[in-house]
Design a protein around this motif. Sequence first.
Motif, PDB file in Angstrom:
ATOM      1  N   ASN A 177       0.236  10.584  15.163  1.00 19.73           N
ATOM      2  CA  ASN A 177       0.977  11.639  14.469  1.00 19.73           C
ATOM      3  C   ASN A 177       0.421  11.928  13.082  1.00 19.73           C
ATOM      4  O   ASN A 177       0.978  12.745  12.350  1.00 19.73           O
ATOM      5  CB  ASN A 177       2.460  11.257  14.349  1.00 19.73           C
ATOM      6  N   GLY A 178      -0.637  11.207  12.694  1.00 18.19           N
ATOM      7  CA  GLY A 178      -1.236  11.438  11.383  1.00 18.19           C
ATOM      8  C   GLY A 178      -0.591  10.648  10.263  1.00 18.19           C
ATOM      9  O   GLY A 178      -0.748  10.987   9.099  1.00 18.19           O
ATOM     10  N   THR A 179       0.115   9.568  10.606  1.00 24.29           N
ATOM     11  CA  THR A 179       0.798   8.735   9.620  1.00 24.29           C
ATOM     12  C   THR A 179      -0.003   7.461   9.358  1.00 24.29           C
ATOM     13  O   THR A 179      -0.475   6.822  10.306  1.00 24.29           O
ATOM     14  CB  THR A 179       2.207   8.354  10.117  1.00 24.29           C
ATOM     15  N   VAL A 180      -0.146   7.088   8.088  1.00 24.59           N
ATOM     16  CA  VAL A 180      -0.822   5.835   7.740  1.00 24.59           C
ATOM     17  C   VAL A 180       0.091   4.684   8.136  1.00 24.59           C
ATOM     18  O   VAL A 180       1.231   4.606   7.682  1.00 24.59           O
ATOM     19  CB  VAL A 180      -1.132   5.766   6.224  1.00 24.59           C
ATOM     20  N   LEU A 184     -19.868  10.877   3.756  1.00 24.01           N
ATOM     21  CA  LEU A 184     -20.268  10.677   2.364  1.00 24.01           C
ATOM     22  C   LEU A 184     -19.199  11.213   1.414  1.00 24.01           C
ATOM     23  O   LEU A 184     -18.794  12.369   1.512  1.00 24.01           O
ATOM     24  CB  LEU A 184     -21.601  11.374   2.102  1.00 24.01           C
ATOM     25  N   ASP A 185     -18.757  10.345   0.491  1.00 23.18           N
ATOM     26  CA  ASP A 185     -17.747  10.702  -0.499  1.00 23.18           C
ATOM     27  C   ASP A 185     -18.258  10.333  -1.900  1.00 23.18           C
ATOM     28  O   ASP A 185     -17.669   9.513  -2.595  1.00 23.18           O
ATOM     29  CB  ASP A 185     -16.443   9.954  -0.185  1.00 23.18           C
ATOM     30  N   PRO A 186     -19.386  10.948  -2.339  1.00 21.73           N
ATOM     31  CA  PRO A 186     -19.968  10.552  -3.625  1.00 21.73           C
ATOM     32  C   PRO A 186     -19.080  10.876  -4.827  1.00 21.73           C
ATOM     33  O   PRO A 186     -19.168  10.217  -5.862  1.00 21.73           O
ATOM     34  CB  PRO A 186     -21.290  11.320  -3.682  1.00 21.73           C
ATOM     35  N   THR A 187     -18.204  11.868  -4.703  1.00 20.34           N
ATOM     36  CA  THR A 187     -17.303  12.192  -5.809  1.00 20.34           C
ATOM     37  C   THR A 187     -16.045  11.317  -5.786  1.00 20.34           C
ATOM     38  O   THR A 187     -15.235  11.379  -6.705  1.00 20.34           O
ATOM     39  CB  THR A 187     -16.881  13.669  -5.755  1.00 20.34           C
ATOM     40  N   LYS A 188     -15.875  10.566  -4.725  1.00 19.21           N
ATOM     41  CA  LYS A 188     -14.749   9.635  -4.537  1.00 19.21           C
ATOM     42  C   LYS A 188     -13.388  10.332  -4.476  1.00 19.21           C
ATOM     43  O   LYS A 188     -12.352   9.708  -4.714  1.00 19.21           O
ATOM     44  CB  LYS A 188     -14.781   8.532  -5.587  1.00 19.21           C
ATOM     45  N   THR A 189     -13.401  11.587  -4.119  1.00 16.76           N
ATOM     46  CA  THR A 189     -12.148  12.330  -3.988  1.00 16.76           C
ATOM     47  C   THR A 189     -11.285  11.743  -2.882  1.00 16.76           C
ATOM     48  O   THR A 189     -10.082  11.521  -3.067  1.00 16.76           O
ATOM     49  CB  THR A 189     -12.439  13.819  -3.684  1.00 16.76           C
ATOM     50  N   VAL A 190     -11.898  11.476  -1.737  1.00 16.70           N
ATOM     51  CA  VAL A 190     -11.148  10.928  -0.599  1.00 16.70           C
ATOM     52  C   VAL A 190     -10.736   9.487  -0.881  1.00 16.70           C
ATOM     53  O   VAL A 190      -9.587   9.099  -0.617  1.00 16.70           O
ATOM     54  CB  VAL A 190     -11.976  11.040   0.701  1.00 16.70           C
ATOM     55  N   SER A 191     -11.641   8.691  -1.421  1.00 14.09           N
ATOM     56  CA  SER A 191     -11.289   7.288  -1.690  1.00 14.09           C
ATOM     57  C   SER A 191     -10.156   7.192  -2.716  1.00 14.09           C
ATOM     58  O   SER A 191      -9.300   6.308  -2.608  1.00 14.09           O
ATOM     59  CB  SER A 191     -12.507   6.484  -2.131  1.00 14.09           C
ATOM     60  N   ARG A 192     -10.106   8.103  -3.676  1.00  7.54           N
ATOM     61  CA  ARG A 192      -8.987   8.116  -4.624  1.00  7.54           C
ATOM     62  C   ARG A 192      -7.693   8.513  -3.921  1.00  7.54           C
ATOM     63  O   ARG A 192      -6.636   7.925  -4.168  1.00  7.54           O
ATOM     64  CB  ARG A 192      -9.268   9.054  -5.795  1.00  7.54           C
ATOM     65  N   SER A 193      -7.758   9.505  -3.043  1.00  4.89           N
ATOM     66  CA  SER A 193      -6.534   9.930  -2.352  1.00  4.89           C
ATOM     67  C   SER A 193      -6.004   8.838  -1.419  1.00  4.89           C
ATOM     68  O   SER A 193      -4.805   8.775  -1.161  1.00  4.89           O
ATOM     69  CB  SER A 193      -6.749  11.248  -1.602  1.00  4.89           C
ATOM     70  N   TYR A 194      -6.888   7.956  -0.948  1.00  4.13           N
ATOM     71  CA  TYR A 194      -6.474   6.832  -0.105  1.00  4.13           C
ATOM     72  C   TYR A 194      -6.271   5.550  -0.916  1.00  4.13           C
ATOM     73  O   TYR A 194      -6.044   4.491  -0.348  1.00  4.13           O
ATOM     74  CB  TYR A 194      -7.476   6.602   1.029  1.00  4.13           C
ATOM     75  N   TYR A 245       0.868  -1.168   0.000  1.00  4.55           N
ATOM     76  CA  TYR A 245       0.000   0.000   0.000  1.00  4.55           C
ATOM     77  C   TYR A 245       0.907   1.220   0.000  1.00  4.55           C
ATOM     78  O   TYR A 245       1.693   1.426   0.930  1.00  4.55           O
ATOM     79  CB  TYR A 245      -0.906  -0.054   1.232  1.00  4.55           C
ATOM     80  N   ALA A 246       0.830   2.033  -1.030  1.00  2.00           N
ATOM     81  CA  ALA A 246       1.771   3.139  -1.255  1.00  2.00           C
ATOM     82  C   ALA A 246       1.759   4.177  -0.137  1.00  2.00           C
ATOM     83  O   ALA A 246       2.743   4.878   0.065  1.00  2.00           O
ATOM     84  CB  ALA A 246       1.482   3.806  -2.589  1.00  2.00           C
ATOM     85  N   LEU A 247       0.661   4.285   0.609  1.00  2.00           N
ATOM     86  CA  LEU A 247       0.581   5.321   1.638  1.00  2.00           C
ATOM     87  C   LEU A 247       1.182   4.906   2.986  1.00  2.00           C
ATOM     88  O   LEU A 247       1.267   5.738   3.893  1.00  2.00           O
ATOM     89  CB  LEU A 247      -0.873   5.741   1.843  1.00  2.00           C
ATOM     90  N   LEU A 248       1.587   3.632   3.126  1.00  2.00           N
ATOM     91  CA  LEU A 248       2.161   3.202   4.408  1.00  2.00           C
ATOM     92  C   LEU A 248       3.380   4.051   4.750  1.00  2.00           C
ATOM     93  O   LEU A 248       4.270   4.262   3.926  1.00  2.00           O
ATOM     94  CB  LEU A 248       2.565   1.733   4.358  1.00  2.00           C
ATOM     95  N   GLY A 249       3.382   4.566   5.960  1.00  2.00           N
ATOM     96  CA  GLY A 249       4.482   5.404   6.408  1.00  2.00           C
ATOM     97  C   GLY A 249       4.391   6.850   5.952  1.00  2.00           C
ATOM     98  O   GLY A 249       5.242   7.669   6.293  1.00  2.00           O
TER      99      GLY A 249
END
Length: 195
Positions: A167-170, A143-153, A53-57
């Motif tokens: 600390n806000g780290t994935v 609600l994320d109907p535009t999928k902006t958040v799901s795309r960023s994650y 998962y690219a966001l780890l760390g």
Amino acid sequence: MSWQQPNPARREVVQRPVGLRWSAGACTSVTALLGALGLALAAAVAFAAVPDYALLGQAAPDFGLHAAAGDNVRLSEHRGEVVVLSFWSSHCSSCRTQLAALNRSLATYRSAGLTVYGVGVDDDPVQSREFARTAGVAFALLLDPTKTVSRSYQVDNLPMTVLIDRNGTVRYALRDYSAASSTLYLQQLRTLLNE
């Protein structure tokens, strides 16, 4: 070829080594231990089989979303808390089961600094609101109907759960819901809460 009839008067004595005799309780304990080891191995294999998962760390992408009921939510306002994001859809049957499991973990660990949000990715906000109304969870369903958040994650499977440290780290991401992934989730959650 000769066909010989067995001689009933002749018996062969086979010596067998004397083995340990196990009580029913011992067998049950060993069976339970093997089952637990199997479950842990399945969780490890399931986790290892998931592509990186690219966001780890990395810093968790900040967002602001409308809740199906209640106030809007901004992720950055929860710095200092362990945050669990669960991406769901009203069409996903295992999503409802996972949200119920997350609700139980919130009831147990809220006092330790846990915050949980469900992020709905349905195109139709009406369907999402109806699902949220019947979900019966104590945390906000966003609600994320535009999928902006799901795309960023980088959500590529539902349900998908992302654990974010104080600390806000994935730190962790689980791309499915099963007994094995639930066990792994609780282990990872406890690790973050104890930091």
